[in-house]
Design an enzyme around this catalytic site. Structure first.
Site, PDB file in Angstrom:
ATOM      1  CG  HIS A  92      -1.949  -1.072   1.229  1.00 44.13           C
ATOM      2  ND1 HIS A  92      -3.205  -0.943   0.693  1.00 44.13           N
ATOM      3  CD2 HIS A  92      -1.891  -2.337   1.719  1.00 44.13           C
ATOM      4  CE1 HIS A  92      -3.883  -2.079   0.856  1.00 44.13           C
ATOM      5  NE2 HIS A  92      -3.104  -2.949   1.472  1.00 44.13           N
ATOM      6  CG  ASN A 165      -8.024  -4.217   1.060  1.00 46.57           C
ATOM      7  OD1 ASN A 165      -7.289  -3.249   1.248  1.00 46.57           O
ATOM      8  ND2 ASN A 165      -7.580  -5.449   1.128  1.00 46.57           N
TER       9      ASN A 165
END
Ligand code: HDE
Length: 703
Positions: A92, A165
């Site tokens: 990420h 997510n």
């Protein structure tokens, strides 16, 4: 000896703009650098506050001589620069962040004591960071990848981080597999590529040996991982959490974010081309939307269920590879989040923000999901190496906005100056020192029994039923995209046994899908299916899992490009621009020269983008407005041919006048209901609000 001439004092030459200020004569002496005068500039200083008289030259022993060690100004500046980078996130790393607020619209008082979920109308500040997973910090915005959806709520009872997510399930069931998964998906360690892509051997090797990933594989091969905009993605907390009420009773909860603009994705060929046209496509889109006051907004919803209800589910809700279909436990919308402020500084905020799933507030607690349990450790740990100090909570973006106090002291980069002699508890020396309170955090008082061991529960054994349910819930167009994505990804895998193993898994999901992928890969015999650990159950399709079913017929938040050239009809441009703007779209004029085009009436119209740098992949629909001459000129222009060919190939609406039609003809573009006459603006707007799905079979071979 060289007689080379040197400037004795290259420095700054000041130029006045507007109502000129008095120049600093010391700095104005000679040189080649132009600095504009005007404004009220504070003095440039060192980090110690010493004003600089010269920021252009280091201190030299003579004009052409060595630089002196004495130059503390040079040393301070260069040293700080040398240390500007911190380790990027292991996953990420690439992201876009924005400030905003959360507002509760329905109270969950019955279920929780957490104020943020009980006080209707209260606005809580948030900082939201939306990321890709696999690529480095400098990678493109638009690979095929899951998007992280992390929200920090600065509540009155402490920070709550919901680190989710845009896909409601995950690859693995146990945190101990996470380092393996990430090592497999990231660039291969010997060659250092591919960057930000799953289409390579190590990823599919790991996946083919990890049947629990199959449900997630269906999601990542769908267009969910090719979002049109970060404003058009859903978010999921993934794991089950617990809410605890004032009687200590706990209820399970799953958290969901629903975009106000509806879901929308791109298609694969479009995504690939967007990556070339604008590496920062998503970040720019979010920035421009917020700057224009079109604030991205999501509904916040929960699925609530008891232990007794969970016991009846045909899957284990503690298994993060499973979702709870909305048809089984409906979503209750309880709030909204609006992102309305771009950060002042990317590094200070988006880079330094530190999310930890362990950051919860009283009234919210964890479930036993083994993936979540591992995450509770991992995030705090990674912040220590990334931000370098246990005091990372003091960085402004991380600090709670409610008072906080304890007896933790000192450490690297301590910013606080706690007063007094008491730094321990219990204590009797001070009536001001912080103490525990009954209102503080309580864990759900659950009973745990059973045998200790490295064992996975039987209830985690079904790896295919929900993968099958997901695939069968999709529209035919979406199923085709999933099959084609699998063919593409596996075609990049060099090891044949890995390709075969994947097709074997697909046979458990849906035989027809397996056949399509096998055919696309050129298998003439179907590979064998592996032994399944549990029988595949029949589950009702869940239309809520589609994208197309959840797309909104709208131009709000979307973009229309109008291609013009010298001689285009200004009145037609104006009409189509107004129709698109009225429908909520952002409209951009594209012309061969950014300075603009000379319209039929002789007036100049400036362009927002030059043709070569503004391909149609940046728009959701296009209008081609050209004179006969303009069409002739653009017919020789590769970028113009690509503009219309890609718009057609990416299933977008195209409005064209006569000149526009000539360009379409030159590009070999056929006619369908999505190609309309520019005079019929209503037909154009209607077609522009969606994609021409039926067109796809005429433009590419899909699996
Ligand atoms: Fe993460 N994850 N993760 N993850 N994750 C990180 O933490 C980890 C997982 C997610 O914008 C890291 O601060 C483990 C699931 C997001 O800053 C790290 C496991 C979900 C972000 C980490 C998972 C996520 C991260 C890297 C398996 C969806 C970005 C940098 C047990 C529910 C947060 C960092 C941001 C980031 C560990 C699985 C979402 C290494 C061990 C499941 C959105 O700590």
């Amino acid at each position: 000896m060289s007689k080379e001439k040197t400037k004795s004092n290259p420095g700054i030459r000041k130029q006045k703009r507007g109502s000129g200020h008095k120049e600093n004569s010391q700095q104005a002496a000679g040189g080649d650098l132009v600095q504009l005068a005007g404004g009220k500039h504070p003095p440039l200083t060192t980090n110690e506050g010493v004003a600089l008289a010269n920021n252009q030259n280091s201190l030299r022993a003579n004009p052409r001589g060595p630089t002196l060690l004495e130059d503390f100004i040079l040393r301070e500046k260069i040293t700080h620069f040398d240390h500007e980078r911190i380790p990027e996130r292991i996953v990420h790393a690439r992201a876009t962040g924005a400030h905003g607020f959360f507002e509760l619209t329905a109270s969950l008082k019955k279920y929780t004591t957490a104020r943020i979920l009980t006080e209707v109308g209260e606005k809580t500040p948030v900082f939201t960071r939306i990321s890709t997973v696999a690529g480095g910090a400098g990678s493109v915005d638009t690979p095929r990848d899951v998007r992280g959806f992390a929200v920090k709520f600065y509540t009155k009872e402490g920070n709550w981080d919901l680190v989710g997510n845009n896909v409601p399930v995950f690859f693995i069931q146990d945190a101990i597999k996470f380092p393996d998964l990430i090592h497999a998906v990231k660039m291969e360690p010997d060659r250092g590529f591919p960057q930000s892509a799953t289409a390579h051997d190590t990823f599919w090797d790991f996946i083919s040996l990890t049947p629990e990933s199959m449900h997630m594989v269906m999601w990542i091969m769908s267009d969910r991982t090719l979002p049109r905009s970060l404003r058009m993605i859903e978010g999921f907390g993934v794991h089950s959490f617990r809410l605890i009420n004032d009687e200590g009773i706990s209820t399970f909860v799953k958290f969901h974010w629903r975009p106000k603009l509806g879901l929308q994705s791109t298609i694969w060929d479009e995504t690939v081309k967007i990556s070339g046209a604008d590496q920062d496509f998503h970040r720019r889109d979010m920035f421009e939307a917020i700057e224009a006051g079109n604030f991205p907004e999501w509904e916040f919803a929960v699925q609530l269920f008891t232990q007794e209800e969970a016991d009846k589910f045909p899957f284990d809700h503690l298994d993060a590879t499973k979702l709870i279909p909305e048809e089984l436990v409906p979503l209750q919308v309880i709030g909204r989040m609006v992102l309305d402020r771009w950060p002042n500084n990317f590094f200070a905020e988006t880079e330094q923000v530190a999310y930890c799933p362990s950051h919860v507030v009283p009234g919210i607690d964890f479930s036993n999901d083994p993936l979540l349990q591992g995450r509770l450790f991992s995030y705090h740990d990674t912040q220590l190496s990334r931000l370098g100090s246990p005091n990372f909570h003091q960085i402004p973006i991380n600090a709670p906005k409610c008072p906080f106090a304890n007896h933790q002291r000192d450490g690297h980069m301590q910013m606080a100056q706690p007063a007094g002699r008491v730094a321990y508890e219990p204590s009797s020396l001070s009536d001001k020192s912080p103490r525990e309170t009954p209102k503080g955090f309580h864990s759900a008082a659950v009973t745990e029994t059973g045998k200790k061991g490295r064992i996975r529960a039987e209830s985690f054994a079904d790896h295919y039923s929900q993968a099958r349910q997901f695939f069968l819930s999709q529209t035919a167009y979406e199923q085709t995209h999933i099959a084609s994505a699998l063919v593409f990804e596996l075609s990049k895998v060099e090891h044949l046994h890995v390709r075969a193993a994947m097709v074997g898994h697909l046979r458990h999901i849906e035989e027809d899908l397996a056949k399509r992928v096998a055919a696309g890969l050129g298998f003439d015999k179907m590979p064998a299916a592996p032994v399944a650990a549990a029988p595949v159950q029949k589950m009702e399709p869940s239309p809520a899992l589609q994208i197309i079913g959840k797309m909104k017929d709208t131009l709000v938040g979307r973009a229309v490009g109008i291609l013009i050239a010298d001689g285009s009809d200004g009145a037609v441009i104006k009409k189509i621009k107004k129709a698109a703007t009225d429908a909520g779209a952002t409209v951009k004029i594209v012309a061969p020269k950014v300075g603009g085009a000379k319209l039929a009436d002789g007036s100049m119209l400036a362009a927002d983008g030059q043709l070569a740098g503004s391909p149609s992949v940046l728009f959701d629909a296009v209008a081609i407005i050209l004179s006969a001459e303009g069409a002739k000129a653009l017919s020789k222009e590769g970028a113009a041919i690509d503009f219309v060919r890609d718009a057609f190939g990416h299933l977008k609406a195209i409005a064209a006048d006569q000149g526009g039609q000539a360009l379409l003809k030159r590009a070999n573009i056929g006619q369908d209901t999505g190609v309309v006459d520019v005079g019929d603006k209503d037909a154009f707007i209607a077609a522009a609000k969606t994609r021409q799905w039926d067109r796809e079979k005429s433009v590419r071979t899909l699996a």
